[in-house]
Design an enzyme around this catalytic site. Structure first.
Site, PDB file in Angstrom:
ATOM      1  CE  LYS A 159       5.673  14.229  -9.852  1.00 15.78           C
ATOM      2  NZ  LYS A 159       5.578  13.648  -8.499  1.00 15.78           N
ATOM      3  CE1 TYR A 183      38.562  10.402 -20.854  1.00 14.05           C
ATOM      4  CE2 TYR A 183      36.187  10.539 -21.154  1.00 14.05           C
ATOM      5  CZ  TYR A 183      37.433  11.138 -21.136  1.00 14.05           C
ATOM      6  OH  TYR A 183      37.548  12.480 -21.408  1.00 14.05           O
TER       7      TYR A 183
END
Length: 348
Positions: free
Chosen positions: A36, A249
């Site tokens: 899956k 950042y």
């Protein structure tokens, strides 16, 4: 193949070796595979075709859309696909996919399949204590499943990654009590970690997932598993960051001394998450390069002091799932299934 500046290198040898090891540990039980979430992020078709060649015959997906994407690749072969989320009314239009059957998990789904399935095979999930999907054991005892062409009766362990958790034995006992109460050809309880709980949990079929892909759900499996997927990214720039200057950042990392820094073409849009800020690592050959500063959407900075690497060279990011999970605070499942679609999957 493309000339993309980042990729996911996948080892077919490690994948099949992991599954084969789990199959041996499953003893007399057959060993399936959960594919899956697009084969846990590696590509369901690529994974299932290779595992079919290795001897796997039972594959598990979550939805009928996943089944429809995988079924053509397995058509005409010995493998079968089970859809773990059952059969909604909207799914009946796909119910004739060859080699595909639902894992029914509610009384309504059972009735829907009995009325529309025309005697086609199905599996059924029984809830033995996880309180997620599954019919109640009492419903099974009351004959809810009578008349179904029932291939496999399943349940799912909630705490198999905690071997001493008392719920494991409770769930096993509840599931074992259903033996002979249905027309099921097989019974299946154990996931990857459940295999390590021992033969009492194996029943007729095991359903490993994470461990096939190199994850380690319990330390007991660590010795037999190999990493399957390695993220690699190209260096875009090498620069010298002077002592006292910052990187990235919000200026969260400050150079304690003059530092050689490389910027690699990888970021959280590729599944290399902000959780690796100041915690992740990559390798140039055998030399480790720690991540410094914030991981951004498309870029990551690494300390390359003393390492001869620069623009156009490639880095391998740590493929050790237990270690990267510990460093990031994320689960091994998240790290695999969150791998970005921009990463070209290359199998060797």
């Amino acid at each position: 193949m493309t000339d993309a500046p980042h990729r996911l290198d996948c080892s077919a040898a490690a994948l099949t070796a992991n599954w084969s090891a789990l199959a041996r540990l499953s003893g007399a039980a057959a060993c399936g595979a959960a594919v899956k979430a697009d084969g846990y992020g590696l590509g369901a078709v690529a994974v299932a075709t290779r595992l079919t060649e290795a001897g796997c015959r039972d594959f598990y997906v979550a939805t009928w859309a996943e089944a429809a994407a995988l079924a053509p690749a397995l058509a005409g072969g010995p493998a079968r696909i089970a859809v773990l989320h059952g059969a909604r009314a909207a799914d009946l239009a796909h119910a004739d996919l060859p080699g595909v059957r639902p894992v029914l998990s509610t009384a309504a789904q059972v009735r829907r399949w009995r009325e529309a399935g025309a005697g086609r095979a199905c599996d059924v999930m029984v809830d033995t204590g996880m309180n997620r999907l599954g019919v109640a054991p009492e419903e099974v005892a009351d004959g809810l499943l009578d008349g179904l062409a029932l291939d496999t009766l399943l349940s799912h362990l909630a705490c198999a990654d905690e071997p001493d958790h008392p719920l494991n034995a409770v769930q096993r006992a509840r599931f074992a009590a259903l033996a002979g109460r249905t027309a099921a050809k097989r019974m299946s309880l154990a996931n990857s970690a459940g295999i390590a709980l021992g033969a009492d949990y194996h029943f007729d079929l095991t359903r490993p997932g994470l461990a096939i892909y190199g994850g380690e759900p319990v330390p007991a499996l660590g010795a037999v598993l190999r990493p399957v997927a390695t993220v690699a990214a190209e260096v875009l720039q090498r620069r010298l960051v002077r002592a006292g200057e910052t990187v990235g950042y919000n200026a969260t990392w400050r150079a304690p001394a003059d530092t050689a820094v490389v910027i690699a073409n990888l970021g959280y849009a590729d599944g290399y998450y902000r959780a690796f800020s100041d915690r992740g690592r990559a390798f140039a050959g055998d030399a480790p390069l720690p991540v410094i500063g914030r991981v951004s959407m498309d870029l990551v900075a690494l300390d390359a002091t003393g390492i001869d690497i620069g623009e156009g060279d490639w880095l391998r990011f740590d493929p050790d799932l237990p270690a990267t999970a510990a460093a990031s605070g994320m689960s091994q499942y998240e790290l695999l299934t969150g791998l970005g679609r921009r990463l070209e999957r290359r199998w060797a």
